[in-house]
Design an enzyme around this catalytic site. Structure first.
Site, PDB file in Angstrom:
ATOM      1  N   LYS A   7     -11.948   8.500  43.942  1.00  0.00           N
ATOM      2  CA  LYS A   7     -13.028   9.191  44.672  1.00  0.00           C
ATOM      3  C   LYS A   7     -12.572  10.596  45.054  1.00  0.00           C
ATOM      4  O   LYS A   7     -11.366  10.876  45.124  1.00  0.00           O
ATOM      5  CB  LYS A   7     -13.437   8.428  45.937  1.00  0.00           C
ATOM      6  CG  LYS A   7     -12.328   8.218  46.997  1.00  0.00           C
ATOM      7  CD  LYS A   7     -12.144   9.353  47.988  1.00  0.00           C
ATOM      8  CE  LYS A   7     -11.035   9.067  48.975  1.00  0.00           C
ATOM      9  NZ  LYS A   7     -10.482  10.203  49.674  1.00  0.00           N
ATOM     10  N   ASP A 133     -10.863   3.112  52.880  1.00  0.00           N
ATOM     11  CA  ASP A 133     -11.663   3.536  51.718  1.00  0.00           C
ATOM     12  C   ASP A 133     -12.101   2.374  50.828  1.00  0.00           C
ATOM     13  O   ASP A 133     -12.794   2.584  49.834  1.00  0.00           O
ATOM     14  CB  ASP A 133     -10.861   4.528  50.856  1.00  0.00           C
ATOM     15  CG  ASP A 133     -10.725   5.877  51.536  1.00  0.00           C
ATOM     16  OD1 ASP A 133     -11.602   6.223  52.351  1.00  0.00           O
ATOM     17  OD2 ASP A 133      -9.734   6.580  51.250  1.00  0.00           O
TER      18      ASP A 133
HETATM   19  P1  ATP Z   1      -6.523   7.686  50.524  1.00  0.00           P
HETATM   20  O1  ATP Z   1      -7.215   8.799  49.838  1.00  0.00           O
HETATM   21  O2  ATP Z   1      -7.341   6.400  50.597  1.00  0.00           O
HETATM   22  O3  ATP Z   1      -5.899   8.044  51.816  1.00  0.00           O
HETATM   23  P2  ATP Z   1      -4.327   8.008  48.768  1.00  0.00           P
HETATM   24  O4  ATP Z   1      -4.961   8.216  47.447  1.00  0.00           O
HETATM   25  O5  ATP Z   1      -3.904   9.227  49.516  1.00  0.00           O
HETATM   26  O6  ATP Z   1      -5.329   7.167  49.642  1.00  0.00           O
HETATM   27  P3  ATP Z   1      -2.823   5.851  47.654  1.00  0.00           P
HETATM   28  O7  ATP Z   1      -2.584   6.333  46.266  1.00  0.00           O
HETATM   29  O8  ATP Z   1      -3.850   4.816  47.866  1.00  0.00           O
HETATM   30  O9  ATP Z   1      -3.090   7.082  48.637  1.00  0.00           O
HETATM   31  O10 ATP Z   1      -1.389   5.332  48.162  1.00  0.00           O
HETATM   32  C1  ATP Z   1      -1.070   5.254  49.514  1.00  0.00           C
HETATM   33  C2  ATP Z   1       0.059   4.241  49.716  1.00  0.00           C
HETATM   34  O11 ATP Z   1      -0.387   2.952  49.321  1.00  0.00           O
HETATM   35  C3  ATP Z   1       1.321   4.520  48.925  1.00  0.00           C
HETATM   36  O12 ATP Z   1       2.402   4.439  49.835  1.00  0.00           O
HETATM   37  C4  ATP Z   1       1.423   3.384  47.910  1.00  0.00           C
HETATM   38  O13 ATP Z   1       2.740   2.970  47.690  1.00  0.00           O
HETATM   39  C5  ATP Z   1       0.630   2.272  48.587  1.00  0.00           C
HETATM   40  N1  ATP Z   1      -0.031   1.385  47.606  1.00  0.00           N
HETATM   41  C6  ATP Z   1      -0.171   0.064  47.705  1.00  0.00           C
HETATM   42  N2  ATP Z   1      -0.834  -0.445  46.663  1.00  0.00           N
HETATM   43  C7  ATP Z   1      -1.167   0.573  45.862  1.00  0.00           C
HETATM   44  C8  ATP Z   1      -1.859   0.674  44.627  1.00  0.00           C
HETATM   45  N3  ATP Z   1      -2.351  -0.390  43.989  1.00  0.00           N
HETATM   46  N4  ATP Z   1      -2.005   1.912  44.101  1.00  0.00           N
HETATM   47  C9  ATP Z   1      -1.529   2.999  44.745  1.00  0.00           C
HETATM   48  N5  ATP Z   1      -0.863   2.954  45.901  1.00  0.00           N
HETATM   49  C10 ATP Z   1      -0.666   1.757  46.473  1.00  0.00           C
END
Ligand code: ATP
Length: 280
Positions: A7, A133
């Site tokens: 997203k 999210d």
């Molecule tokens: P958001 O935009 O919802 O804040 P993000 O994109 O910034 O999320 P993510 O990529 O979801 O962040 O990763 C955040 C944390 O979640 C990381 O520390 C990662 O190790 C952990 N994590 C757990 N499961 C997953 C997964 N399936 N894919 C990615 N990260 C994951």
């Protein structure tokens, strides 16, 4: 195979801090064609296996996909196990909801695999226990999320356009950014204007209405994110903004030839650049 798309935030506002420590937010989000791929396979024994090749994401119970499977199995009393294979294409800790979309895809996929047929709104409610999210990602498309991210109202999708995403080679922890929020200093976006623009399907009004209350906090910690945003605008994007708590910056453009020019110019500026469509 279940597609788990990323997203971007067209707006992100933080309204206030609740007694339980969480913040009430208001986020307009849309889905882009940058996706992880999830394969689900039934196992005879009661176990959850994660198959994933990633240096950055754990393949045990810390993985949100694992937690989603565990919650789904418990809620709907599924005795069988499941093997979850994740092809990770969405950058991690990038503000693109990579973990949340994997969790949402597991909920949708298991709902089909085990013939539970729960409505999306039940899966979204379940998902909101896993992260802010996840409820949005269960539905995908374009929506506004309120409350802790758990109250979802669907919106018309933006007009067809191209999205260029660019990010520096760093991860930003959402928690770190939220801990630094001082509500009285936030630059609140005009969410109403974004909603109006979507209702009218007015691409240029969407572009000038983009706003993210967390930008200043992330920019102060990582000035390179601000530089990427400026480069995106200078390269000709009609609108540009940081997604989530960063560090990904996205630019919006209506015409493919211009999108390609911006993509090429951003490739000279930072490592990870993608040119994708809105799926909204
Ligand atoms: P958001 O935009 O919802 O804040 P993000 O994109 O910034 O999320 P993510 O990529 O979801 O962040 O990763 C955040 C944390 O979640 C990381 O520390 C990662 O190790 C952990 N994590 C757990 N499961 C997953 C997964 N399936 N894919 C990615 N990260 C994951």
């Amino acid at each position: 195979m279940e597609k788990a798309p990323a997203k971007i935030n067209l707006s992100l506002d933080v309204l206030h801090k609740r007694d339980d420590g969480y913040h009430d937010v208001e986020m307009v989000m849309t889905t882009i064609d940058l996706s992880d791929r999830i394969e689900l396979q039934q196992l005879p024994k009661d176990e959850i296996q994660i198959a994933l090749e990633s240096r950055y994401v754990p393949s045990d119970e810390r993985n949100l996909a694992y937690q989603a499977a565990k919650l789904f199995k418990k809620t709907y009393q599924i005795p069988n196990g499941v093997r979850i294979q994740i092809e990770k294409n969405i950058p991690v800790s990038a503000g693109l909801a990579g973990g949340s979309t994997d969790a949402a895809a597991v909920l949708r996929g298991l709902n089909r695999l085990f013939h539970v047929n729960a409505p999306l709104k039940d899966l979204a409610k379940l998902g909101s226990n896993l992260g802010a999210d996840v409820a949005f990602c269960v539905y995908g498309k374009t929506a506004i999320a309120k409350g802790f991210g758990d109250q979802i109202e669907m919106l018309p999708s933006p007009p067809n356009c191209w999205v260029i995403t660019a990010r520096p080679d760093i991860g930003v922890s959402t928690r770190t950014i939220f801990e630094r929020i001082e509500l009285q200093h936030l630059q609140h976006p005009d969410t109403k204007k974004v909603l109006e623009a979507l209702q009218k399907r007015d691409f240029y009004q969407i572009c000038i209405s983009l706003g993210n209350a967390l930008e200043d906090i992330t920019f102060a910690l990582h000035p390179e994110v601000n530089r990427i945003k400026n480069a995106m605008l200078q390269a000709g994007a009609d609108g540009a903004m940081m997604s989530g708590s960063g560090p990904t910056v996205f630019g919006l453009v209506q015409h493919f030839s211009k999108a390609q020019r911006i993509y090429n110019s951003m490739r000279g500026f930072c490592e990870d650049v993608q040119l994708v469509r809105i799926l909204g």
